[in-house]
Design an enzyme around this catalytic site. Sequence first.
Site, PDB file in Angstrom:
ATOM      1  N   TRP A   8      38.055  32.391 -20.964  1.00  0.00           N
ATOM      2  CA  TRP A   8      36.784  32.017 -20.358  1.00  0.00           C
ATOM      3  C   TRP A   8      36.981  31.137 -19.135  1.00  0.00           C
ATOM      4  O   TRP A   8      37.824  30.243 -19.112  1.00  0.00           O
ATOM      5  CB  TRP A   8      35.940  31.261 -21.384  1.00  0.00           C
ATOM      6  CG  TRP A   8      34.756  30.531 -20.834  1.00  0.00           C
ATOM      7  CD1 TRP A   8      34.743  29.321 -20.193  1.00  0.00           C
ATOM      8  CD2 TRP A   8      33.395  30.961 -20.882  1.00  0.00           C
ATOM      9  NE1 TRP A   8      33.458  28.974 -19.841  1.00  0.00           N
ATOM     10  CE2 TRP A   8      32.619  29.969 -20.254  1.00  0.00           C
ATOM     11  CE3 TRP A   8      32.747  32.088 -21.397  1.00  0.00           C
ATOM     12  CZ2 TRP A   8      31.229  30.061 -20.125  1.00  0.00           C
ATOM     13  CZ3 TRP A   8      31.367  32.178 -21.279  1.00  0.00           C
ATOM     14  CH2 TRP A   8      30.627  31.180 -20.653  1.00  0.00           C
ATOM     15  N   MET A   9      36.150  31.341 -18.103  1.00  0.00           N
ATOM     16  CA  MET A   9      36.016  30.400 -16.995  1.00  0.00           C
ATOM     17  C   MET A   9      34.534  30.246 -16.664  1.00  0.00           C
ATOM     18  O   MET A   9      33.730  31.131 -16.924  1.00  0.00           O
ATOM     19  CB  MET A   9      36.784  30.853 -15.756  1.00  0.00           C
ATOM     20  CG  MET A   9      36.225  32.090 -15.065  1.00  0.00           C
ATOM     21  SD  MET A   9      36.650  32.181 -13.309  1.00  0.00           S
ATOM     22  CE  MET A   9      35.483  30.982 -12.621  1.00  0.00           C
ATOM     23  N   ASN A  10      34.200  29.082 -16.090  1.00  0.00           N
ATOM     24  CA  ASN A  10      32.873  28.934 -15.512  1.00  0.00           C
ATOM     25  C   ASN A  10      32.941  28.107 -14.234  1.00  0.00           C
ATOM     26  O   ASN A  10      33.661  28.511 -13.316  1.00  0.00           O
ATOM     27  CB  ASN A  10      31.824  28.449 -16.521  1.00  0.00           C
ATOM     28  CG  ASN A  10      32.137  27.176 -17.267  1.00  0.00           C
ATOM     29  OD1 ASN A  10      33.012  27.141 -18.133  1.00  0.00           O
ATOM     30  ND2 ASN A  10      31.401  26.115 -16.969  1.00  0.00           N
ATOM     31  N   ASP A  11      32.242  27.007 -14.105  1.00  0.00           N
ATOM     32  CA  ASP A  11      32.005  26.348 -12.827  1.00  0.00           C
ATOM     33  C   ASP A  11      33.256  26.119 -11.977  1.00  0.00           C
ATOM     34  O   ASP A  11      34.274  25.621 -12.483  1.00  0.00           O
ATOM     35  CB  ASP A  11      31.399  24.962 -13.056  1.00  0.00           C
ATOM     36  CG  ASP A  11      30.266  24.950 -14.044  1.00  0.00           C
ATOM     37  OD1 ASP A  11      29.867  26.011 -14.542  1.00  0.00           O
ATOM     38  OD2 ASP A  11      29.781  23.842 -14.330  1.00  0.00           O
ATOM     39  N   GLN A  70      36.291  25.288 -14.487  1.00  0.00           N
ATOM     40  CA  GLN A  70      36.119  25.117 -15.922  1.00  0.00           C
ATOM     41  C   GLN A  70      36.786  26.275 -16.666  1.00  0.00           C
ATOM     42  O   GLN A  70      36.629  27.446 -16.300  1.00  0.00           O
ATOM     43  CB  GLN A  70      34.641  25.053 -16.273  1.00  0.00           C
ATOM     44  CG  GLN A  70      33.952  23.796 -15.777  1.00  0.00           C
ATOM     45  CD  GLN A  70      34.297  22.588 -16.614  1.00  0.00           C
ATOM     46  OE1 GLN A  70      33.725  22.361 -17.673  1.00  0.00           O
ATOM     47  NE2 GLN A  70      35.247  21.779 -16.143  1.00  0.00           N
ATOM     48  N   TRP A  91      32.926  29.989 -24.301  1.00  0.00           N
ATOM     49  CA  TRP A  91      32.880  28.591 -23.905  1.00  0.00           C
ATOM     50  C   TRP A  91      33.448  27.683 -25.003  1.00  0.00           C
ATOM     51  O   TRP A  91      33.223  27.899 -26.185  1.00  0.00           O
ATOM     52  CB  TRP A  91      31.435  28.184 -23.598  1.00  0.00           C
ATOM     53  CG  TRP A  91      31.307  26.826 -23.009  1.00  0.00           C
ATOM     54  CD1 TRP A  91      31.361  26.497 -21.694  1.00  0.00           C
ATOM     55  CD2 TRP A  91      31.121  25.605 -23.723  1.00  0.00           C
ATOM     56  NE1 TRP A  91      31.213  25.139 -21.532  1.00  0.00           N
ATOM     57  CE2 TRP A  91      31.074  24.573 -22.765  1.00  0.00           C
ATOM     58  CE3 TRP A  91      31.001  25.284 -25.073  1.00  0.00           C
ATOM     59  CZ2 TRP A  91      30.891  23.232 -23.121  1.00  0.00           C
ATOM     60  CZ3 TRP A  91      30.831  23.954 -25.433  1.00  0.00           C
ATOM     61  CH2 TRP A  91      30.770  22.942 -24.461  1.00  0.00           C
ATOM     62  N   ARG A 111      25.754  14.290 -15.566  1.00  0.00           N
ATOM     63  CA  ARG A 111      27.046  14.976 -15.383  1.00  0.00           C
ATOM     64  C   ARG A 111      27.211  15.571 -13.976  1.00  0.00           C
ATOM     65  O   ARG A 111      26.311  15.558 -13.165  1.00  0.00           O
ATOM     66  CB  ARG A 111      27.205  16.077 -16.429  1.00  0.00           C
ATOM     67  CG  ARG A 111      26.125  17.132 -16.457  1.00  0.00           C
ATOM     68  CD  ARG A 111      26.419  18.140 -17.580  1.00  0.00           C
ATOM     69  NE  ARG A 111      25.365  19.122 -17.757  1.00  0.00           N
ATOM     70  CZ  ARG A 111      24.322  18.954 -18.578  1.00  0.00           C
ATOM     71  NH1 ARG A 111      24.198  17.849 -19.273  1.00  0.00           N
ATOM     72  NH2 ARG A 111      23.400  19.910 -18.703  1.00  0.00           N
ATOM     73  N   ASP A 112      28.443  16.068 -13.764  1.00  0.00           N
ATOM     74  CA  ASP A 112      28.821  16.849 -12.574  1.00  0.00           C
ATOM     75  C   ASP A 112      28.830  15.999 -11.300  1.00  0.00           C
ATOM     76  O   ASP A 112      28.096  16.269 -10.342  1.00  0.00           O
ATOM     77  CB  ASP A 112      27.901  18.062 -12.398  1.00  0.00           C
ATOM     78  CG  ASP A 112      27.734  18.872 -13.672  1.00  0.00           C
ATOM     79  OD1 ASP A 112      28.689  18.894 -14.469  1.00  0.00           O
ATOM     80  OD2 ASP A 112      26.672  19.476 -13.865  1.00  0.00           O
ATOM     81  N   GLU A 160      21.750  20.232 -12.818  1.00  0.00           N
ATOM     82  CA  GLU A 160      23.201  20.089 -12.967  1.00  0.00           C
ATOM     83  C   GLU A 160      23.914  20.616 -11.724  1.00  0.00           C
ATOM     84  O   GLU A 160      23.343  21.307 -10.883  1.00  0.00           O
ATOM     85  CB  GLU A 160      23.690  20.789 -14.230  1.00  0.00           C
ATOM     86  CG  GLU A 160      23.291  22.231 -14.388  1.00  0.00           C
ATOM     87  CD  GLU A 160      23.643  22.777 -15.768  1.00  0.00           C
ATOM     88  OE1 GLU A 160      24.352  22.099 -16.537  1.00  0.00           O
ATOM     89  OE2 GLU A 160      23.210  23.891 -16.077  1.00  0.00           O
TER      90      GLU A 160
END
Length: 501
Positions: free
Chosen positions: A55-58, A74, A82, A191-192, A255
């Site tokens: 998995w990957m995200n942001d 991520q 996730w 966050r972020d 976010e």
Amino acid sequence: MKVATRRQFLAAAGTAAALTALPRGLQAQGAATRAGTLAADPMRPQFHLLPAKNWMNDPNGPIYFQGQYHMFFQYNPEAAVWGNMSWNHAVSSDMLHWSHLPVALTPTPAGPDAYGVFSGSAIQVGSRVYAVYTGTKKGSPELATIRDKKSEIQESQCLAWSDDPRLVLWTKDPAPIVPRPPEGLRITGFRDPSAWKQGDWYYMTVGSGIAQVGGCVLLYRSKDMRTWEYLHVLVQGAWNGQPTTNPCEDGEMWECPEFFALDGGHVLIYSTLGKVFWVSGILNEATMKFKAARTGLLDLESFYAPKTQLDAAGRRILWGWIQERRSEDAMRTAGWSGMMSLPRVLNLDKDGTLRMQVLPETRALRSAAVPVTKADTGLRAVLPRATGEVLCTGAGATDFTFGLQTSAGDLFRVQYHRDKHAFVADGKEIALAPADLPVLHAFVDGSVVELIVAGRLGYTRRFYYADITAPDVTAWTDGSGTSLQAWQVSPISSNRLTTPA
């Protein structure tokens, strides 16, 4: 970084799409965690960045450093869904051809990021690169900052740094640099972080929201990147008044915000309501108050949580996470999930409208022109095995439709209406400026389409199929005087980037 309903979102996407995990010919090979199976998956892209598996995200902290482009993102080292959030790492000399490097940041047991190393940004200070990120840990309800059914995750802003020219070796500050949200605010998330240098100060935005008021961006400043002072809310949004289990789904939380100077103005981007929005305006640098002027969407569909960076030429480059639209079970079986968008160059019009184009240097990936044929109904070009680039340019004097389709049906259609000088895509009207040409620029890669609509908006779509080979994709247009050009696109690796670090 989207957290609270990640699994709900994926389950809903899988139910709506009702799609297979792997082509039939590959399903017999097992769980698809072997590199050979991943490399043979026709739905896995050939010229987009993604990890070797899982998995990957942001995107996190993209930065140009020591002559190389570094992308952190991520990542779940353990599975194609996730969880176990870490910062993976890839490097490139041109933002197109990538090589994997070792995972950069992972959770520290009993540390402020024990539950996960969430999203953040990177900034160069001399020969050192700092990463600011959100650390998460499980805690008591009164300290929780993620407002969901459990309310047990505490977010704080953390710091790491690297003095390694390859940015492979990192050191973490053991204590958060911003351990708690500002006092007196009923926040819905925290966050972020995104940091930048301006004058004698470092500034940092953090995504947040105020309960029953709306999403917002918090602004901090520091002299040394370690001790931070809260200033004020930089931008305040409006809640839609419809409570959900995840405040990001109803506009009560923003976010992945990022704030940057561009072409004489300033731009804020943020993610909420399942979309990415931009706001342009003027920053008073004495008071650090921002006056918004214009706003809009960055992309219509499978594009979320973007980050930007400056390239070697000083251009503002946008990256985004291209999400899956299939179930958790499908992703586990496939052995991979998500990809990075192609780099998009941002500019700001004099009227404050944000513009974008895919990095012009992607032309270097063109391997051969695709023949365009003329029929009674218009122009056609066939992209073999769902891979290629298409440019459709209207004359402006006639209506036209541009579409992409396989033998199974339409991937999408976009209409141009000359009386309004506007496109309609996915039910949304995209008005053009009088001098704008009606141009559509599309990239097709395995199971994704990235379309840029007249330099004003992205339209990113996913598509899936059950065959062992990718289908041919036909690009077509029916307008009089409309031109169509198409090219094959070369892979950026020999095995769909499945060689690990």
